[in-house]
Design an enzyme around this catalytic site. Structure first.
Site, PDB file in Angstrom:
ATOM      1  N   ARG A  68      -0.156  12.178  -9.175  1.00  0.00           N
ATOM      2  CA  ARG A  68       0.435  10.846  -8.965  1.00  0.00           C
ATOM      3  C   ARG A  68       1.815  10.713  -9.603  1.00  0.00           C
ATOM      4  NH1 ARG A  68      -3.589   7.441  -6.968  1.00  0.00           N
ATOM      5  NH2 ARG A  68      -5.696   7.756  -7.753  1.00  0.00           N
ATOM      6  N   PHE A 119      -2.504  16.217   4.501  1.00  0.00           N
ATOM      7  CA  PHE A 119      -2.810  15.668   3.182  1.00  0.00           C
ATOM      8  C   PHE A 119      -1.596  15.832   2.268  1.00  0.00           C
ATOM      9  CE2 PHE A 119      -4.484  15.514  -1.102  1.00  0.00           C
ATOM     10  CZ  PHE A 119      -5.219  14.352  -1.021  1.00  0.00           C
ATOM     11  N   ASP A 134      -3.826   5.374   6.327  1.00  0.00           N
ATOM     12  CA  ASP A 134      -4.293   6.619   6.953  1.00  0.00           C
ATOM     13  C   ASP A 134      -5.213   6.226   8.123  1.00  0.00           C
ATOM     14  OD1 ASP A 134      -4.846   9.364   7.212  1.00  0.00           O
ATOM     15  OD2 ASP A 134      -6.370   9.358   5.672  1.00  0.00           O
ATOM     16  N   GLU A 182       0.849  -1.195   0.000  1.00  0.00           N
ATOM     17  CA  GLU A 182       0.000   0.000   0.000  1.00  0.00           C
ATOM     18  C   GLU A 182       0.885   1.246   0.000  1.00  0.00           C
ATOM     19  OE1 GLU A 182      -2.403   1.593  -0.797  1.00  0.00           O
ATOM     20  OE2 GLU A 182      -4.128   1.217   0.505  1.00  0.00           O
ATOM     21  N   ASP A 183       0.385   2.316  -0.592  1.00  0.00           N
ATOM     22  CA  ASP A 183       1.140   3.578  -0.574  1.00  0.00           C
ATOM     23  C   ASP A 183       1.091   4.221   0.809  1.00  0.00           C
ATOM     24  OD1 ASP A 183      -1.581   4.030  -0.823  1.00  0.00           O
ATOM     25  OD2 ASP A 183      -1.408   5.563  -2.372  1.00  0.00           O
TER      26      ASP A 183
HETATM   27  P1  IMP Z   1      -7.492   4.817   4.754  1.00  0.00           P
HETATM   28  O1  IMP Z   1      -8.572   3.841   4.388  1.00  0.00           O
HETATM   29  O2  IMP Z   1      -8.020   6.019   5.483  1.00  0.00           O
HETATM   30  O3  IMP Z   1      -6.328   4.185   5.487  1.00  0.00           O
HETATM   31  O4  IMP Z   1      -6.938   5.454   3.428  1.00  0.00           O
HETATM   32  C1  IMP Z   1      -6.261   4.706   2.539  1.00  0.00           C
HETATM   33  C2  IMP Z   1      -6.248   5.339   1.171  1.00  0.00           C
HETATM   34  O5  IMP Z   1      -6.626   6.721   1.166  1.00  0.00           O
HETATM   35  C3  IMP Z   1      -4.852   5.277   0.622  1.00  0.00           C
HETATM   36  O6  IMP Z   1      -4.647   4.099  -0.077  1.00  0.00           O
HETATM   37  C4  IMP Z   1      -4.788   6.493  -0.248  1.00  0.00           C
HETATM   38  O7  IMP Z   1      -5.217   6.112  -1.550  1.00  0.00           O
HETATM   39  C5  IMP Z   1      -5.758   7.462   0.336  1.00  0.00           C
HETATM   40  N1  IMP Z   1      -5.068   8.489   1.140  1.00  0.00           N
HETATM   41  C6  IMP Z   1      -4.913   8.537   2.474  1.00  0.00           C
HETATM   42  N2  IMP Z   1      -4.229   9.618   2.864  1.00  0.00           N
HETATM   43  C7  IMP Z   1      -3.926  10.293   1.726  1.00  0.00           C
HETATM   44  C8  IMP Z   1      -3.197  11.524   1.457  1.00  0.00           C
HETATM   45  O8  IMP Z   1      -2.679  12.223   2.349  1.00  0.00           O
HETATM   46  N3  IMP Z   1      -3.095  11.861   0.152  1.00  0.00           N
HETATM   47  C9  IMP Z   1      -3.636  11.132  -0.866  1.00  0.00           C
HETATM   48  N4  IMP Z   1      -4.300   9.989  -0.656  1.00  0.00           N
HETATM   49  C10 IMP Z   1      -4.452   9.576   0.624  1.00  0.00           C
HETATM   50 MG    MG Z   2      -4.202   3.688  -2.002  1.00  0.00          MG
END
Ligand code: IMP
Ligand code: MG
Length: 177
Positions: free
Chosen positions: A168, A155, A106, A102-103
């Site tokens: 991206r 962000f 969050d 995963e990138d």
């Molecule tokens: P989560 O489900 O809240 O953990 O978010 C996961 C997904 O949200 C990641 O795979 C990202 O694609 C996107 N995401 C979370 N934080 C950021 C950010 O700061 N910038 C851009 N995309 C984000």
């Molecule tokens: Mg992602």
């Protein structure tokens, strides 16, 4: 300070290409050490993880397979509630050592959904490798095995991560001003 515009917002340089490279090296080193002879199957979560995955795989020296999965959100027919589906999981998971790529983690909700989904498919093990982790945003209790870098709850865009579809392609990571 290097500042750029992505769509309608301003971002400033936060993580340099050299820092990213160091984080990728560290994850690759740990995965190489832990998965020698274990024939892992990597599952890359699209779209965001494509750039991290490409750089990571060039540094892996173990025998391994890779597959790409994606979440698709769509409005349910019965209500306006969002339903999330996982698409692209064609590989046989049963008995495999799976490593999710995963990138960024969050809130951890996306990863949690994938973990639940994989459990039913009886993998031998499931590990998580993420380039970035926002500890202050994390709402879940599961362990993240490999973290390239912990970052504050701002962000960000670049290196696979987008703002409304854009940014991206940036080779470095920028945070919102
Ligand atoms: P989560 O489900 O809240 O953990 O978010 C996961 C997904 O949200 C990641 O795979 C990202 O694609 C996107 N995401 C979370 N934080 C950021 C950010 O700061 N910038 C851009 N995309 C984000
Ligand atoms: Mg992602």
């Amino acid at each position: 300070m290097k500042t750029i515009t992505v769509k309608d917002k301003q971002f400033t340089l936060s993580i340099t290409a050299a820092q990213i490279d160091e984080a990728v090296n560290q994850v690759a080193g740990n995965v190489n050490r832990d998965f020698e002879g274990k024939d892992p199957l990597f599952l890359v979560i699209l779209n965001g993880a494509f750039m991290f995955a490409a750089d990571l795989f060039k540094k892996l020296e173990i025998a391994c397979e890779v597959s790409f999965v994606k979440f698709s959100s769509y409005a349910g027919t019965q209500s306006t509630a969002k339903v999330t589906r996982l698409i692209g999981l064609n590989e046989e998971i049963k008995g495999r050592n799976v490593i999710i790529i995963e990138d960024i983690v969050d809130t951890g909700i996306t990863m949690g959904y994938l973990l639940d989904h994989l459990k039913d498919k009886e993998p031998r093990s499931v590990s998580i490798a993420t380039l970035l982790f926002k500890p202050d945003a994390f709402q879940k209790g599961y362990l993240i095995d490999y973290i390239g870098m912990e970052i504050p709850n701002n962000f960000i865009v670049g290196y696979g991560l987008d703002y409304d579809g854009y940014g991206r392609n940036l080779g470095e990571i920028y945070k919102i001003v």
